[in-house]
Scaffold this motif. Structure first.
Motif, PDB file in Angstrom:
ATOM      1  N   UNK A  79       0.853  -1.186   0.000  1.00  0.00           N
ATOM      2  CA  UNK A  79       0.000   0.000   0.000  1.00  0.00           C
ATOM      3  C   UNK A  79       0.884   1.229   0.000  1.00  0.00           C
ATOM      4  N   UNK A  80       0.559   2.163  -0.886  1.00  0.00           N
ATOM      5  CA  UNK A  80       1.366   3.376  -1.043  1.00  0.00           C
ATOM      6  C   UNK A  80       0.478   4.597  -0.825  1.00  0.00           C
ATOM      7  N   UNK A  81       0.958   5.509   0.021  1.00  0.00           N
ATOM      8  CA  UNK A  81       0.194   6.714   0.348  1.00  0.00           C
ATOM      9  C   UNK A  81       0.910   7.941  -0.210  1.00  0.00           C
ATOM     10  N   UNK A  82       0.174   8.752  -0.939  1.00  0.00           N
ATOM     11  CA  UNK A  82       0.736   9.966  -1.496  1.00  0.00           C
ATOM     12  C   UNK A  82      -0.303  11.082  -1.424  1.00  0.00           C
ATOM     13  N   UNK A  83       0.107  12.296  -1.718  1.00  0.00           N
ATOM     14  CA  UNK A  83      -0.825  13.411  -1.721  1.00  0.00           C
ATOM     15  C   UNK A  83      -0.157  14.666  -2.231  1.00  0.00           C
ATOM     16  N   UNK A  84      -0.971  15.656  -2.557  1.00  0.00           N
ATOM     17  CA  UNK A  84      -0.481  16.928  -3.082  1.00  0.00           C
ATOM     18  C   UNK A  84      -1.293  18.062  -2.481  1.00  0.00           C
ATOM     19  N   UNK A  85      -0.575  19.124  -2.096  1.00  0.00           N
ATOM     20  CA  UNK A  85      -1.237  20.322  -1.570  1.00  0.00           C
ATOM     21  C   UNK A  85      -1.411  21.314  -2.707  1.00  0.00           C
ATOM     22  N   UNK A  87      -3.624  24.947  -4.213  1.00  0.00           N
ATOM     23  CA  UNK A  87      -4.130  26.223  -3.695  1.00  0.00           C
ATOM     24  C   UNK A  87      -5.562  26.099  -3.172  1.00  0.00           C
ATOM     25  N   UNK A  88      -6.352  25.221  -3.809  1.00  0.00           N
ATOM     26  CA  UNK A  88      -7.759  25.110  -3.432  1.00  0.00           C
ATOM     27  C   UNK A  88      -8.060  23.883  -2.577  1.00  0.00           C
ATOM     28  N   UNK A  89      -7.036  23.196  -2.092  1.00  0.00           N
ATOM     29  CA  UNK A  89      -7.283  22.054  -1.220  1.00  0.00           C
ATOM     30  C   UNK A  89      -6.141  21.054  -1.221  1.00  0.00           C
ATOM     31  N   UNK A  90      -6.351  19.951  -0.524  1.00  0.00           N
ATOM     32  CA  UNK A  90      -5.337  18.908  -0.389  1.00  0.00           C
ATOM     33  C   UNK A  90      -5.896  17.605  -0.951  1.00  0.00           C
ATOM     34  N   UNK A  91      -5.208  17.040  -1.921  1.00  0.00           N
ATOM     35  CA  UNK A  91      -5.634  15.766  -2.482  1.00  0.00           C
ATOM     36  C   UNK A  91      -4.812  14.632  -1.886  1.00  0.00           C
ATOM     37  N   UNK A  92      -5.505  13.603  -1.422  1.00  0.00           N
ATOM     38  CA  UNK A  92      -4.850  12.399  -0.921  1.00  0.00           C
ATOM     39  C   UNK A  92      -5.058  11.276  -1.930  1.00  0.00           C
ATOM     40  N   UNK A 116      -7.645  15.154   1.700  1.00  0.00           N
ATOM     41  CA  UNK A 116      -6.707  14.776   2.745  1.00  0.00           C
ATOM     42  C   UNK A 116      -6.342  15.916   3.651  1.00  0.00           C
ATOM     43  N   UNK A 117      -5.547  15.591   4.656  1.00  0.00           N
ATOM     44  CA  UNK A 117      -5.023  16.596   5.575  1.00  0.00           C
ATOM     45  C   UNK A 117      -3.552  16.311   5.816  1.00  0.00           C
ATOM     46  N   UNK A 118      -2.808  17.378   6.070  1.00  0.00           N
ATOM     47  CA  UNK A 118      -1.362  17.255   6.256  1.00  0.00           C
ATOM     48  C   UNK A 118      -1.070  16.853   7.694  1.00  0.00           C
ATOM     49  N   UNK A 119      -0.250  15.813   7.861  1.00  0.00           N
ATOM     50  CA  UNK A 119       0.139  15.353   9.187  1.00  0.00           C
ATOM     51  C   UNK A 119       1.334  16.142   9.696  1.00  0.00           C
ATOM     52  N   UNK A 120       1.655  15.934  10.962  1.00  0.00           N
ATOM     53  CA  UNK A 120       2.760  16.676  11.584  1.00  0.00           C
ATOM     54  C   UNK A 120       4.085  16.425  10.872  1.00  0.00           C
ATOM     55  N   UNK A 121       4.325  15.183  10.470  1.00  0.00           N
ATOM     56  CA  UNK A 121       5.591  14.853   9.808  1.00  0.00           C
ATOM     57  C   UNK A 121       5.669  15.261   8.363  1.00  0.00           C
ATOM     58  N   UNK A 122       4.593  15.835   7.819  1.00  0.00           N
ATOM     59  CA  UNK A 122       4.609  16.271   6.427  1.00  0.00           C
ATOM     60  C   UNK A 122       3.852  15.369   5.484  1.00  0.00           C
TER      61      UNK A 122
END
Length: 210
Positions: A79-85, A87-92, A116-122
């Motif tokens: 399982x691989x988790x990725x995401x992008x921040x 300007x209009x939101x966060x995609x997970x 998605x939401x950004x975690x403390x570790x980035x």
């Protein structure tokens, strides 16, 4: 691949079923952290019109190992988790691949896209799944996928070997000539002579005549 600052994609593998298309393309880069394998899974209706589209971008180095495990029969689940921040939101994005022998087509590929939401570790955590698609792959097709993608990455790395070396080269500072050198050992007088240092079996014994 990256050419003159423009990011392009080359299709590496394609798998088509009755209502889905899996497209795997490369986004390889001389920078290891930016070197990706792109997955696009599309569902279409009877008129061949796309109804759902999900994407994922896996690190090339990670997926090389997945391909290796599939080819040599060691694969179970990844399982691989990725995401992008944006300007209009966060995609997970999440890609899950597992082998379940209870299915006639044992390789189960699932891609989730959502908010998605950004975690403390980035890292980015999936909060709400908005689009999700699953694809079943026969073992032969999964092995063909793994072999094709792995060969492509290896060929690309071989062709760009020198450029990759240059991109990853780290320049180390040279010590200033004015800095004092390390102290020398002042024990020359205590060093044994050649005859004393030689092994006993190599010495010639002289016997005086009586």
């Amino acid at each position: 691949m990256t050419t003159a600052g423009v990011l392009t994609r080359v299709q590496v593998f394609k798998h088509v079923t009755r209502d889905r298309v899996l497209d795997i393309s490369e986004m390889l880069s001389l920078e290891p952290k930016r070197s990706k394998i792109a997955f696009t899974l599309v569902e279409f209706d009877e008129n061949h019109k796309a109804t759902v589209r999900v994407k994922h971008y896996a690190d090339a180095t990670d997926f090389k190992l997945v391909c290796w495990d599939i080819l040599y029969g060691n694969f179970e689940e990844w399982t691989d988790y990725k995401g992008t921040v944006y300007d209009d939101g966060i995609q997970a994005r999440t890609l899950a691949l597992r082998k379940d022998t209870k299915y006639r087509q044992p390789f189960v590929l699932k891609i989730d896209n959502g908010h998605g939401e950004v975690l403390t570790g980035g890292g980015i955590k999936m909060v709400e799944v908005r689009d999700s698609l699953t694809l079943l792959l026969p073992e032969f097709e999964a092995r063909k996928l793994a072999q094709t993608v792995l060969d492509y990455i290896r060929d690309w790395e071989t062709v760009n070997f020198r450029r990759r070396q240059e991109a990853m080269t780290v320049v180390l500072p040279v010590l200033d000539a004015a800095q004092p050198a390390l102290p020398s050992l002042e024990c020359e007088a205590e060093l044994p002579t050649i005859e004393e240092a030689a092994p006993a079996r190599g010495r010639r014994r002289v016997v005086k005549a009586a």
